[in-house]
Motif scaffolding. Structure first.
Motif, PDB file in Angstrom:
ATOM      1  N   GLU A  96      43.916  39.068  44.713  1.00  0.00           N
ATOM      2  CA  GLU A  96      43.297  38.908  43.389  1.00  0.00           C
ATOM      3  C   GLU A  96      44.158  39.603  42.341  1.00  0.00           C
ATOM      4  O   GLU A  96      44.952  40.491  42.681  1.00  0.00           O
ATOM      5  N   TYR A 128      35.665  21.158  49.758  1.00  0.00           N
ATOM      6  CA  TYR A 128      36.468  21.931  48.797  1.00  0.00           C
ATOM      7  C   TYR A 128      37.700  22.506  49.490  1.00  0.00           C
ATOM      8  O   TYR A 128      38.751  22.686  48.888  1.00  0.00           O
ATOM      9  N   GLY A 165      43.235  34.333  44.718  1.00  0.00           N
ATOM     10  CA  GLY A 165      42.222  34.220  43.668  1.00  0.00           C
ATOM     11  C   GLY A 165      40.806  34.017  44.184  1.00  0.00           C
ATOM     12  O   GLY A 165      40.199  32.979  43.939  1.00  0.00           O
ATOM     13  N   HIS A 217      30.719  32.686  41.534  1.00  0.00           N
ATOM     14  CA  HIS A 217      30.124  31.720  42.461  1.00  0.00           C
ATOM     15  C   HIS A 217      28.630  31.995  42.631  1.00  0.00           C
ATOM     16  O   HIS A 217      28.226  33.163  42.686  1.00  0.00           O
ATOM     17  N   GLY A 231      42.448  27.785  45.621  1.00  0.00           N
ATOM     18  CA  GLY A 231      41.362  27.023  45.003  1.00  0.00           C
ATOM     19  C   GLY A 231      41.238  27.379  43.529  1.00  0.00           C
ATOM     20  O   GLY A 231      40.953  28.531  43.198  1.00  0.00           O
TER      21      GLY A 231
HETATM   22  C1  LIG Z   1      38.732  29.649  38.705  1.00  0.00           C
HETATM   23  S1  LIG Z   1      38.747  31.066  39.743  1.00  0.00           S
HETATM   24  C2  LIG Z   1      38.688  30.273  41.347  1.00  0.00           C
HETATM   25  C3  LIG Z   1      37.935  31.076  42.375  1.00  0.00           C
HETATM   26  C4  LIG Z   1      37.970  30.496  43.791  1.00  0.00           C
HETATM   27  N1  LIG Z   1      39.299  30.491  44.338  1.00  0.00           N
HETATM   28  C5  LIG Z   1      37.414  29.110  43.814  1.00  0.00           C
HETATM   29  O1  LIG Z   1      38.162  28.163  44.114  1.00  0.00           O
HETATM   30  O2  LIG Z   1      36.214  28.958  43.569  1.00  0.00           O
HETATM   31  C6  LIG Z   1      40.439  31.567  39.607  1.00  0.00           C
HETATM   32  C7  LIG Z   1      40.787  32.804  40.399  1.00  0.00           C
HETATM   33  O3  LIG Z   1      42.213  32.932  40.462  1.00  0.00           O
HETATM   34  C8  LIG Z   1      42.581  34.251  40.091  1.00  0.00           C
HETATM   35  N2  LIG Z   1      43.940  34.220  39.552  1.00  0.00           N
HETATM   36  C9  LIG Z   1      44.383  33.692  38.384  1.00  0.00           C
HETATM   37  N3  LIG Z   1      45.695  33.895  38.237  1.00  0.00           N
HETATM   38  C10 LIG Z   1      46.113  34.563  39.354  1.00  0.00           C
HETATM   39  C11 LIG Z   1      47.371  35.077  39.793  1.00  0.00           C
HETATM   40  N4  LIG Z   1      48.475  34.950  39.072  1.00  0.00           N
HETATM   41  N5  LIG Z   1      47.410  35.730  40.980  1.00  0.00           N
HETATM   42  C12 LIG Z   1      46.286  35.885  41.737  1.00  0.00           C
HETATM   43  N6  LIG Z   1      45.079  35.408  41.371  1.00  0.00           N
HETATM   44  C13 LIG Z   1      44.993  34.760  40.203  1.00  0.00           C
HETATM   45  C14 LIG Z   1      41.510  34.638  39.085  1.00  0.00           C
HETATM   46  O4  LIG Z   1      41.458  36.021  38.858  1.00  0.00           O
HETATM   47  C15 LIG Z   1      40.270  34.087  39.779  1.00  0.00           C
HETATM   48  O5  LIG Z   1      39.816  34.940  40.787  1.00  0.00           O
END
Ligand SMILES: C[S@@+](CC[C@H](N)C(=O)[O-])C[C@H]1O[C@@H](n2cnc3c(N)ncnc32)[C@H](O)[C@@H]1O
Length: 264
Positions: free
Chosen positions: A86, A49, A64, A26, A155
């Motif tokens: 995370e 958002y 996440g 971000h 998100g």
């Molecule tokens: C595209 S980023 C989105 C970041 C933030 N939530 C946003 O909306 O801007 C995806 C996030 O989800 C996490 N993520 C993906 N698969 C996951 C899982 N199975 N459990 C927990 N987190 C996960 C990734 O590591 C990352 O931090």
């Protein structure tokens, strides 16, 4: 009397000395560091958002967080507590199996990249004086010891999860008020946005390994009531990624209040 130890499931805050060891997903304004440029800039439209929800006094589970922009935003909106879950080093995403690619190398690369992102999270956490807690794990297996939350935020996460319904079910079990889901609106699904569609991203023709699904808002409109979140509202908004603007949708599902609660 001995104090009860803090639940071992929360990560100890990491000490991160320098932004050199960080990668920012971000774009964020970090005290003492200024603005760091990331892949997405949610700053102009962060409330949309998150479905324009009220976080004051709420206990919030955020799945996440990546660099944590939303974690710190929700905190600044008066949340009572934010717990961010995370991925762990051991289990990085649900990587799409691609027999044509070196999976071990992909996994190792992703793990290293996530370490840099986690460093950025902790650097900002410290600089902002955040009290948000972090759990490293997996969205489909959320530890019950975390207790109940008022609001869960997902998100840009479910597109990465092989079994998005397992994640929603896990969040739903521990959420008493509302679930907030945000995804990018994909142009080829827009004509059927009302229909409950989940579209598979990997194909033999592409090399996609980090995204499983794309969704219509209609998908979540129909799914959330299955988990008890029957009062569903959809917000459309634009968000910036690498200086371009992309359409997104946020689905807010609320638990239907009982008649007694409505009268109170
Ligand atoms: C595209 S980023 C989105 C970041 C933030 N939530 C946003 O909306 O801007 C995806 C996030 O989800 C996490 N993520 C993906 N698969 C996951 C899982 N199975 N459990 C927990 N987190 C996960 C990734 O590591 C990352 O931090």
């Amino acid at each position: 009397m001995t104090e009860e130890p803090e639940l071992a499931l929360f990560a100890e805050p990491w000490q991160v000395e320098s932004p050199e060891s960080c990668h920012f997903y971000h774009t964020m304004d970090i005290p003492g560091l200024g603005t760091v440029a990331g892949h997405v800039d949610l700053r102009p439209n962060a409330a949309a958002y998150l479905g324009n929800c009220d976080f004051a006094g709420r206990r919030v589970l955020e799945i996440g967080p990546a660099s944590g922009f939303l974690t710190f935003f929700i905190e600044a909106r008066g949340a009572r507590e934010v717990v961010a879950l995370e991925v762990s080093d051991r289990r990085i995403w649900d990587i799409v199996p691609r027999p044509d690619q070196d999976m071990a190398a992909l996994q190792a690369d992703r793990c290293n990249h996530m370490r840099l992102i986690k460093n950025g999270f902790w650097l900002a956490h410290h600089a902002l004086g955040s009290t948000a807690k972090v759990v490293y794990g997996d969205a489909s297996h959320i530890p019950e010891e975390l207790g109940l939350f008022d609001i869960a935020v997902l998100g840009g996460v479910l597109l990465h999860c092989r079994d998005p319904l397992a994640c929603l079910e896990a969040c739903g079990r521990m959420t008493t008020e509302a679930i907030i889901i945000t995804e990018q609106a994909m142009p080829w699904l827009e004509a059927r946005a009302e229909q409950p569609l989940k579209w598979l991203a990997p194909s033999p023709e592409n090399k996609v390994w980090d995204v499983w699904w794309r969704f219509t808002p209609g998908f979540f409109r129909n799914v959330l009531p299955l988990y008890g979140f029957a009062d569903v509202r959809i917000v459309r908004h634009q968000q910036i990624s690498l200086e371009k603007s992309y359409p997104h949708f946020t689905v807010v599902g609320r638990r239907a209040r009982s008649q007694g609660e409505q009268a109170a």
